[in-house]
Design an enzyme around this catalytic site. Structure first.
Site, PDB file in Angstrom:
ATOM      1  N   SER A   1      -7.525   5.912  -7.546  1.00  0.00           N
ATOM      2  CA  SER A   1      -6.518   6.408  -6.602  1.00  0.00           C
ATOM      3  C   SER A   1      -6.510   7.928  -6.564  1.00  0.00           C
ATOM      4  O   SER A   1      -6.139   8.595  -7.535  1.00  0.00           O
ATOM      5  CB  SER A   1      -5.126   5.890  -6.970  1.00  0.00           C
ATOM      6  OG  SER A   1      -4.180   6.530  -6.137  1.00  0.00           O
TER       7      SER A   1
ATOM      8  N   HIS B   1      -9.500   4.586  -3.575  1.00  0.00           N
ATOM      9  CA  HIS B   1      -8.196   4.120  -3.085  1.00  0.00           C
ATOM     10  C   HIS B   1      -7.424   5.326  -2.548  1.00  0.00           C
ATOM     11  O   HIS B   1      -7.219   6.306  -3.259  1.00  0.00           O
ATOM     12  CB  HIS B   1      -7.446   3.456  -4.237  1.00  0.00           C
ATOM     13  CG  HIS B   1      -6.126   2.852  -3.881  1.00  0.00           C
ATOM     14  ND1 HIS B   1      -5.997   1.564  -3.405  1.00  0.00           N
ATOM     15  CD2 HIS B   1      -4.862   3.356  -3.940  1.00  0.00           C
ATOM     16  CE1 HIS B   1      -4.713   1.297  -3.184  1.00  0.00           C
ATOM     17  NE2 HIS B   1      -3.998   2.372  -3.507  1.00  0.00           N
TER      18      HIS B   1
ATOM     19  N   ASP C   1      -3.949   6.600  -0.816  1.00  0.00           N
ATOM     20  CA  ASP C   1      -2.534   6.275  -0.601  1.00  0.00           C
ATOM     21  C   ASP C   1      -1.949   7.163   0.483  1.00  0.00           C
ATOM     22  O   ASP C   1      -1.770   8.366   0.284  1.00  0.00           O
ATOM     23  CB  ASP C   1      -1.760   6.495  -1.904  1.00  0.00           C
ATOM     24  CG  ASP C   1      -2.122   5.467  -2.952  1.00  0.00           C
ATOM     25  OD1 ASP C   1      -1.894   4.274  -2.711  1.00  0.00           O
ATOM     26  OD2 ASP C   1      -2.640   5.857  -4.015  1.00  0.00           O
TER      27      ASP C   1
ATOM     28  N   MET D   1       1.218   8.145   2.721  1.00  0.00           N
ATOM     29  CA  MET D   1       2.692   8.050   2.660  1.00  0.00           C
ATOM     30  C   MET D   1       3.312   8.939   3.725  1.00  0.00           C
ATOM     31  O   MET D   1       2.835  10.055   3.952  1.00  0.00           O
ATOM     32  CB  MET D   1       3.178   8.504   1.285  1.00  0.00           C
ATOM     33  CG  MET D   1       2.526   7.757   0.140  1.00  0.00           C
ATOM     34  SD  MET D   1       3.162   8.337  -1.436  1.00  0.00           S
ATOM     35  CE  MET D   1       2.173   7.358  -2.563  1.00  0.00           C
TER      36      MET D   1
ATOM     37  N   HIS E   1      -4.548   2.447   1.592  1.00  0.00           N
ATOM     38  CA  HIS E   1      -3.263   1.789   1.365  1.00  0.00           C
ATOM     39  C   HIS E   1      -2.220   2.523   2.195  1.00  0.00           C
ATOM     40  O   HIS E   1      -1.811   3.639   1.846  1.00  0.00           O
ATOM     41  CB  HIS E   1      -2.963   1.853  -0.148  1.00  0.00           C
ATOM     42  CG  HIS E   1      -1.642   1.285  -0.546  1.00  0.00           C
ATOM     43  ND1 HIS E   1      -1.119   1.455  -1.822  1.00  0.00           N
ATOM     44  CD2 HIS E   1      -0.744   0.534   0.132  1.00  0.00           C
ATOM     45  CE1 HIS E   1       0.053   0.849  -1.889  1.00  0.00           C
ATOM     46  NE2 HIS E   1       0.307   0.288  -0.724  1.00  0.00           N
TER      47      HIS E   1
ATOM     48  N   MET F   1       1.285   3.279   3.406  1.00  0.00           N
ATOM     49  CA  MET F   1       2.724   3.167   3.129  1.00  0.00           C
ATOM     50  C   MET F   1       3.434   3.960   4.216  1.00  0.00           C
ATOM     51  O   MET F   1       4.052   5.005   3.965  1.00  0.00           O
ATOM     52  CB  MET F   1       3.022   3.714   1.721  1.00  0.00           C
ATOM     53  CG  MET F   1       2.528   2.781   0.626  1.00  0.00           C
ATOM     54  SD  MET F   1       2.389   3.583  -0.986  1.00  0.00           S
ATOM     55  CE  MET F   1       0.738   4.250  -0.845  1.00  0.00           C
TER      56      MET F   1
ATOM     57  N   MET G   1       1.881  -4.894  -5.878  1.00  0.00           N
ATOM     58  CA  MET G   1       2.431  -3.628  -6.376  1.00  0.00           C
ATOM     59  C   MET G   1       3.162  -3.894  -7.693  1.00  0.00           C
ATOM     60  O   MET G   1       4.087  -4.709  -7.738  1.00  0.00           O
ATOM     61  CB  MET G   1       3.429  -3.036  -5.379  1.00  0.00           C
ATOM     62  CG  MET G   1       2.843  -2.592  -4.041  1.00  0.00           C
ATOM     63  SD  MET G   1       1.573  -1.312  -4.146  1.00  0.00           S
ATOM     64  CE  MET G   1       2.424  -0.004  -5.015  1.00  0.00           C
TER      65      MET G   1
ATOM     66  N   GLY H   1       5.268   4.756  -3.725  1.00  0.00           N
ATOM     67  CA  GLY H   1       5.716   6.101  -3.384  1.00  0.00           C
ATOM     68  C   GLY H   1       5.230   7.176  -4.336  1.00  0.00           C
ATOM     69  O   GLY H   1       5.050   8.321  -3.913  1.00  0.00           O
ATOM     70  N   PHE H   2       5.017   6.819  -5.571  1.00  0.00           N
ATOM     71  CA  PHE H   2       4.665   7.849  -6.556  1.00  0.00           C
ATOM     72  C   PHE H   2       3.658   7.317  -7.574  1.00  0.00           C
ATOM     73  O   PHE H   2       3.713   6.137  -7.940  1.00  0.00           O
ATOM     74  CB  PHE H   2       5.916   8.325  -7.311  1.00  0.00           C
ATOM     75  CG  PHE H   2       6.939   8.931  -6.398  1.00  0.00           C
ATOM     76  CD1 PHE H   2       6.859  10.271  -6.029  1.00  0.00           C
ATOM     77  CD2 PHE H   2       7.958   8.148  -5.865  1.00  0.00           C
ATOM     78  CE1 PHE H   2       7.790  10.829  -5.149  1.00  0.00           C
ATOM     79  CE2 PHE H   2       8.892   8.693  -4.989  1.00  0.00           C
ATOM     80  CZ  PHE H   2       8.807  10.039  -4.635  1.00  0.00           C
ATOM     81  N   GLY H   3       2.797   8.208  -8.037  1.00  0.00           N
ATOM     82  CA  GLY H   3       1.936   7.881  -9.159  1.00  0.00           C
ATOM     83  C   GLY H   3       2.699   8.054 -10.463  1.00  0.00           C
ATOM     84  O   GLY H   3       3.828   8.561 -10.481  1.00  0.00           O
ATOM     85  N   GLY H   4       2.097   7.607 -11.549  1.00  0.00           N
ATOM     86  CA  GLY H   4       2.644   7.865 -12.868  1.00  0.00           C
ATOM     87  C   GLY H   4       3.876   7.063 -13.240  1.00  0.00           C
ATOM     88  O   GLY H   4       4.590   7.418 -14.182  1.00  0.00           O
TER      89      GLY H   4
ATOM     90  N   ASP I   1      -1.704  -2.601  -8.314  1.00  0.00           N
ATOM     91  CA  ASP I   1      -1.518  -1.155  -8.102  1.00  0.00           C
ATOM     92  C   ASP I   1      -0.221  -0.675  -8.739  1.00  0.00           C
ATOM     93  O   ASP I   1       0.864  -1.120  -8.358  1.00  0.00           O
ATOM     94  CB  ASP I   1      -1.500  -0.907  -6.581  1.00  0.00           C
ATOM     95  CG  ASP I   1      -1.495   0.569  -6.201  1.00  0.00           C
ATOM     96  OD1 ASP I   1      -1.598   1.420  -7.096  1.00  0.00           O
ATOM     97  OD2 ASP I   1      -1.398   0.848  -4.990  1.00  0.00           O
TER      98      ASP I   1
ATOM     99  N   GLY J   1       0.846   1.856 -12.482  1.00  0.00           N
ATOM    100  CA  GLY J   1       1.024   1.811 -13.937  1.00  0.00           C
ATOM    101  C   GLY J   1      -0.123   1.149 -14.683  1.00  0.00           C
ATOM    102  O   GLY J   1       0.070   0.630 -15.785  1.00  0.00           O
TER     103      GLY J   1
HETATM  104  C1  DX5 Z   1       1.848   4.241  -5.601  1.00  0.00           C
HETATM  105  C2  DX5 Z   1       0.418   4.143  -5.158  1.00  0.00           C
HETATM  106  C3  DX5 Z   1      -0.579   4.044  -6.249  1.00  0.00           C
HETATM  107  C4  DX5 Z   1      -0.604   5.200  -7.214  1.00  0.00           C
HETATM  108  C5  DX5 Z   1      -0.805   4.591  -8.570  1.00  0.00           C
HETATM  109  O1  DX5 Z   1       2.687   4.040  -4.528  1.00  0.00           O
HETATM  110  O2  DX5 Z   1       0.238   3.010  -4.326  1.00  0.00           O
HETATM  111  O3  DX5 Z   1      -1.892   3.760  -5.758  1.00  0.00           O
HETATM  112  O4  DX5 Z   1      -1.615   6.142  -6.980  1.00  0.00           O
HETATM  113  O5  DX5 Z   1      -0.672   5.590  -9.503  1.00  0.00           O
HETATM  114  P1  DX5 Z   1      -0.739   5.328 -11.084  1.00  0.00           P
HETATM  115  O6  DX5 Z   1      -2.085   4.736 -11.364  1.00  0.00           O
HETATM  116  O7  DX5 Z   1      -0.560   6.681 -11.630  1.00  0.00           O
HETATM  117  O8  DX5 Z   1       0.391   4.394 -11.403  1.00  0.00           O
HETATM  118 ZN    ZN Z   2      -1.872   2.523  -3.712  1.00  0.00          ZN
END
Ligand code: DX5
Ligand code: ZN
Length: 220
Positions: free
Chosen positions: A10, A35, A37, A39, A68, A70, A139, A144-147, A177, A179
């Site tokens: 991602s 991948h 994302d 948004m 992906h 969103m 999901m 919406g957010f990584g990490g 997708d 965590g």
């Molecule tokens: C979140 C995204 C993910 C995101 C995952 O809305 O769809 O693809 O990048 O990030 P990690 O791997 O850090 O959880």
């Molecule tokens: Zn994603």
């Protein structure tokens, strides 16, 4: 049937100041999909990038671009993402009034179609969509957010999706997708996932660590 495990890197966790070299680096490090994302600050409370940025990255890798979306509404933008070089386009059923029609539109654009299930979205929605699908994205965080932290309650949903895909007999990717790190990758694979989307755990450390990071996810 569960297919060999593939890693979708991602780009959300990449260094945005050098997207081209980050795409090349994860490609060389053994990722299977890129991948992306997208948004819109409306369907999800964050903004990322759009088709022009994806188009600019397209020349940097021969890997499938797993886009992906969103964004809501999504229908007006499908053609733009297809033209930008998306190979797989995944949408959320909540992002438009007629998800079946959206999936038909993706197929008409000559791209593979995916549907993403939020943690609160019931698995039954797949029952009338499976014949149109090439990928189901479960999901394991709210989008919406990584990490973010992997939500364990979604493991039962992964198993339920696995059963439905196997009954369909179609070669549909079961992607997970949010965590994903080696510990949660093992749980997701055991529940039936065969594509792992990972941002934070792929881009952790310097560029030299990416290959090791990806290999650990593939064999957690
Ligand atoms: C979140 C995204 C993910 C995101 C995952 O809305 O769809 O693809 O990048 O990030 P990690 O791997 O850090 O959880
Ligand atoms: Zn994603």
């Amino acid at each position: 049937m569960q297919q060999p495990i593939r890693i979708a890197a991602s780009i959300l966790a990449a260094d945005f100041a050098c997207l081209g070299s980050e795409v090349r680096a994860v490609t060389d490090a053994g990722a299977d999909y890129i991948h992306l994302d997208v948004m819109d600050g409306h369907f999800v409370p964050n903004l990322s990038f759009g088709p022009d940025v994806i188009k600019a990255m397209r020349g940097q890798s021969d890997l499938p671009f797993d886009v992906h979306l969103m964004i809501g509404p999504v229908d007006p933008y499908i053609a733009d993402f297809a033209a930008a070089g998306a190979d797989i386009i995944t949408v959320h059923p909540e992002a438009g009034a007629h998800v079946h029609g959206t999936l038909q539109q993706i197929a008409k654009a000559g791209r593979k179609a995916g549907v993403a299930l939020n943690p609160g979205t019931p698995v039954e929605i797949l029952d009338n969509l499976l014949d149109l699908l090439d990928l189901v994205l479960v999901m394991t965080v709210n989008p919406g957010f990584g990490g973010q932290t992997f939500i364990d309650s979604q493991l039962a949903k992964i198993s339920a999706v696995r059963q439905r895909i196997d009954v369909s007999g179609r070669p549909i990717d079961l992607s997970v997708d949010g965590g994903i790190k080696p510990e949660t990758a093992a749980l997701a694979i055991a529940a039936g996932a065969d594509v792992l989307v990972a941002g934070t755990s792929v881009f952790r450390g310097a560029e030299g660590s990416y290959a090791k990071n990806i290999a650990r996810l593939r064999n957690p």
